[in-house]
Design a protein around this motif. Structure first.
Motif, PDB file in Angstrom:
ATOM      1  N   UNK A   1      52.983  33.608  41.041  1.00  0.00           N
ATOM      2  CA  UNK A   1      51.748  32.893  40.741  1.00  0.00           C
ATOM      3  C   UNK A   1      50.598  33.890  40.652  1.00  0.00           C
ATOM      4  N   UNK A   2      49.822  33.764  39.578  1.00  0.00           N
ATOM      5  CA  UNK A   2      48.693  34.673  39.381  1.00  0.00           C
ATOM      6  C   UNK A   2      47.537  34.305  40.301  1.00  0.00           C
ATOM      7  N   UNK A   3      46.908  35.327  40.859  1.00  0.00           N
ATOM      8  CA  UNK A   3      45.750  35.125  41.718  1.00  0.00           C
ATOM      9  C   UNK A   3      44.531  35.888  41.197  1.00  0.00           C
ATOM     10  N   UNK A   4      44.603  36.303  39.937  1.00  0.00           N
ATOM     11  CA  UNK A   4      43.510  37.090  39.357  1.00  0.00           C
ATOM     12  C   UNK A   4      42.286  36.213  39.156  1.00  0.00           C
ATOM     13  N   UNK A   5      41.171  36.636  39.742  1.00  0.00           N
ATOM     14  CA  UNK A   5      39.904  35.932  39.577  1.00  0.00           C
ATOM     15  C   UNK A   5      38.863  36.915  39.057  1.00  0.00           C
ATOM     16  N   UNK A   6      38.055  36.496  38.101  1.00  0.00           N
ATOM     17  CA  UNK A   6      37.033  37.403  37.566  1.00  0.00           C
ATOM     18  C   UNK A   6      35.885  37.577  38.547  1.00  0.00           C
ATOM     19  N   UNK A   7      35.320  38.771  38.566  1.00  0.00           N
ATOM     20  CA  UNK A   7      34.131  39.019  39.388  1.00  0.00           C
ATOM     21  C   UNK A   7      32.898  38.598  38.600  1.00  0.00           C
ATOM     22  N   UNK A   8      31.779  38.448  39.307  1.00  0.00           N
ATOM     23  CA  UNK A   8      30.536  38.102  38.625  1.00  0.00           C
ATOM     24  C   UNK A   8      30.130  39.181  37.630  1.00  0.00           C
ATOM     25  N   UNK A   9      30.373  40.451  37.985  1.00  0.00           N
ATOM     26  CA  UNK A   9      30.046  41.552  37.070  1.00  0.00           C
ATOM     27  C   UNK A   9      30.849  41.438  35.781  1.00  0.00           C
ATOM     28  N   UNK A  10      32.147  41.082  35.902  1.00  0.00           N
ATOM     29  CA  UNK A  10      32.995  40.943  34.714  1.00  0.00           C
ATOM     30  C   UNK A  10      32.534  39.773  33.857  1.00  0.00           C
ATOM     31  N   UNK A  11      32.183  38.665  34.502  1.00  0.00           N
ATOM     32  CA  UNK A  11      31.728  37.496  33.757  1.00  0.00           C
ATOM     33  C   UNK A  11      30.393  37.760  33.057  1.00  0.00           C
ATOM     34  N   UNK A  12      29.501  38.482  33.735  1.00  0.00           N
ATOM     35  CA  UNK A  12      28.215  38.820  33.115  1.00  0.00           C
ATOM     36  C   UNK A  12      28.413  39.727  31.909  1.00  0.00           C
ATOM     37  N   UNK A  13      29.340  40.686  32.033  1.00  0.00           N
ATOM     38  CA  UNK A  13      29.628  41.600  30.918  1.00  0.00           C
ATOM     39  C   UNK A  13      30.181  40.825  29.721  1.00  0.00           C
TER      40      UNK A  13
ATOM     41  N   UNK B   1      41.875  32.897  22.122  1.00  0.00           N
ATOM     42  CA  UNK B   1      42.596  33.759  23.050  1.00  0.00           C
ATOM     43  C   UNK B   1      42.516  35.221  22.613  1.00  0.00           C
ATOM     44  N   UNK B   2      42.664  35.445  21.310  1.00  0.00           N
ATOM     45  CA  UNK B   2      42.598  36.808  20.786  1.00  0.00           C
ATOM     46  C   UNK B   2      41.212  37.410  20.977  1.00  0.00           C
ATOM     47  N   UNK B   3      40.164  36.609  20.743  1.00  0.00           N
ATOM     48  CA  UNK B   3      38.796  37.096  20.921  1.00  0.00           C
ATOM     49  C   UNK B   3      38.523  37.444  22.380  1.00  0.00           C
ATOM     50  N   UNK B   4      39.021  36.615  23.281  1.00  0.00           N
ATOM     51  CA  UNK B   4      38.817  36.864  24.718  1.00  0.00           C
ATOM     52  C   UNK B   4      39.549  38.140  25.138  1.00  0.00           C
ATOM     53  N   UNK B   5      40.785  38.278  24.702  1.00  0.00           N
ATOM     54  CA  UNK B   5      41.577  39.470  25.047  1.00  0.00           C
ATOM     55  C   UNK B   5      40.934  40.731  24.488  1.00  0.00           C
ATOM     56  N   UNK B   6      40.450  40.648  23.258  1.00  0.00           N
ATOM     57  CA  UNK B   6      39.799  41.800  22.624  1.00  0.00           C
ATOM     58  C   UNK B   6      38.530  42.181  23.371  1.00  0.00           C
ATOM     59  N   UNK B   7      37.776  41.186  23.818  1.00  0.00           N
ATOM     60  CA  UNK B   7      36.542  41.456  24.561  1.00  0.00           C
ATOM     61  C   UNK B   7      36.838  42.144  25.888  1.00  0.00           C
ATOM     62  N   UNK B   8      37.872  41.672  26.583  1.00  0.00           N
ATOM     63  CA  UNK B   8      38.255  42.290  27.860  1.00  0.00           C
ATOM     64  C   UNK B   8      38.686  43.742  27.658  1.00  0.00           C
ATOM     65  N   UNK B   9      39.400  43.972  26.581  1.00  0.00           N
ATOM     66  CA  UNK B   9      39.851  45.338  26.294  1.00  0.00           C
ATOM     67  C   UNK B   9      38.662  46.245  25.989  1.00  0.00           C
ATOM     68  N   UNK B  10      37.714  45.722  25.213  1.00  0.00           N
ATOM     69  CA  UNK B  10      36.527  46.492  24.857  1.00  0.00           C
ATOM     70  C   UNK B  10      35.701  46.839  26.096  1.00  0.00           C
ATOM     71  N   UNK B  11      35.631  45.888  27.032  1.00  0.00           N
ATOM     72  CA  UNK B  11      34.849  46.093  28.260  1.00  0.00           C
ATOM     73  C   UNK B  11      35.652  46.762  29.369  1.00  0.00           C
TER      74      UNK B  11
END
Length: 361
Positions: free
Chosen positions: A177-189, A284-294
């Motif tokens: 089970x995944x427990x990955x949660x985004x931080x506020x810094x990641x969400x702001x970015x 999904x692709x846009x979100x993944x691409x954004x995470x990779x860029x950041x």
């Protein structure tokens, strides 16, 4: 049922032919064996007749040569239109049908060693144990369907024996089970990046409000992209999620909005009958691409749903109240979050400037 005939060759030698002919329950079967040794043929005839008299022997002969791939195709044809297979199930069956190993494996003669070999080869190619475990689950469903619906004498026990051994050896098994949660810094970015791209001329998919809505509503990406404005009930502060995914079925489910999710919607312009008229795969692709860029590691769009549920429990909400937002019909699915209520209630997003900006617009 069987008989032996004698034939004299031109050179004077005697040869014998044992023949078996069966017409039973619509199954017509015949086979023969020749030899100059009559006693050998008598023994062969005796042994073969007893084998064919066993339960299911004739059915196995009728479908001999039927591959696992053929069984999977039957399964899709017989039941997909009736039960609406989910995306994961369909993808797994599609992958299984492409397997050259299963295209050659006779479903009526397959042994446990064959399935063990398949699993080991899949793992050796880099596939996760949870994925191969899914292969076994849907193979079993297809084989069971072939046995019950089409009368194919498949050996389910061989598949079950192989699966039991592979699970005990931890070659296959359920995923973690995944427990990955985004931080506020990641969400702001992410918010700043999406805000910038949304204002660009080339951007057709507006992600800023979409990703915030997913974060505070707990909706899956497919649900986000299929909700219509007409599905929203402002009086009850909720939405009818059509064909919502549940473990065994898809059913229309009414889910309540958090105040934050509602605030996001009030800032979304009405340009279409859908709130977010985009393809879910593109999102999904846009979100993944954004995470990779950041350079945000190991964050998926679905983790936003997990974050929403976790946040609600941290606020001190109980299971019934959280399930009204998430749409979970089975409360057992939410049990793994309850430890978050053991601490003093707190709001991770209290005073977050992104929300302040939304509520003040």
């Amino acid at each position: 049922m069987g008989f032996i005939t004698e034939r004299k060759k031109k050179n004077g030698a005697i040869t014998y032919t044992a023949q078996i002919r069966i017409n039973k329950g619509g199954i017509i079967h015949s086979e023969a064996k020749s030899s100059p040794d009559k006693k050998f043929l008598q023994h062969w005839l005796f042994v073969r007749e007893r084998a064919l008299a066993e339960h299911g022997a004739l059915e196995a002969l009728k479908h001999s040569g039927t591959t696992i791939t053929a069984v999977l195709e039957w399964y899709e044809k017989d039941f997909d239109g009736m039960t609406k297979f989910g995306r994961t199930k369909l993808a797994t069956i599609k992958q299984l049908k492409k397997s050259p190993f299963l295209a050659e494996l006779d479903a009526t003669k397959a042994e446990a060693s064959d399935f063990i070999r398949y699993a080991r080869e899949r793992r050796a190619s880099g596939v996760a144990g949870s994925t191969v475990n899914g292969d076994f689950i849907w193979m079993r469903s297809a084989l069971r369907s072939a046995r019950l619906a089409r009368g194919v004498n498949v050996n389910l026990q061989a598949l079950d024996d192989a699966a039991q051994l592979l699970r005990s050896e931890r070659v296959i098994g359920p995923g973690k089970k995944r427990d990955r949660r985004p931080t506020l810094d990641e969400l702001e970015a992410l918010y700043r990046l999406f805000e910038k791209s949304d204002n660009g001329r080339k951007s057709k998919v507006k992600m800023r409000h979409l990703f915030l809505f997913a974060l505070f509503s707990g909706r899956r990406q497919e649900e986000v992209c299929t909700i219509r404005w007409d599905d929203i009930d402002e009086r009850r502060q909720g939405v009818l999620v059509r064909d919502m995914k549940h473990p065994r079925e898809k059913i229309d489910t009414f889910c309540y909005f958090t105040d934050q999710a509602l605030a996001v919607l009030k800032n979304v312009p009405r340009t279409d009958e859908y709130i977010f008229p985009y393809n879910s795969k593109t999102v999904s692709e846009r979100f993944t691409k954004a995470c990779k860029l950041l350079e945000i590691k190991d964050l998926r769009f679905h983790d936003l749903r997990h974050e929403c549920v976790s946040w609600l429990f941290e606020l001190g909400w109980d299971i019934p109240r959280v399930s009204n937002v998430s749409g979970h019909r089975s409360w057992s699915s939410l049990q793994r979050y309850t430890h978050l209520r053991e601490h003093n209630p707190h709001n991770k997003y209290a005073g977050w400037w992104v929300l302040d900006e939304l509520f003040n617009q």
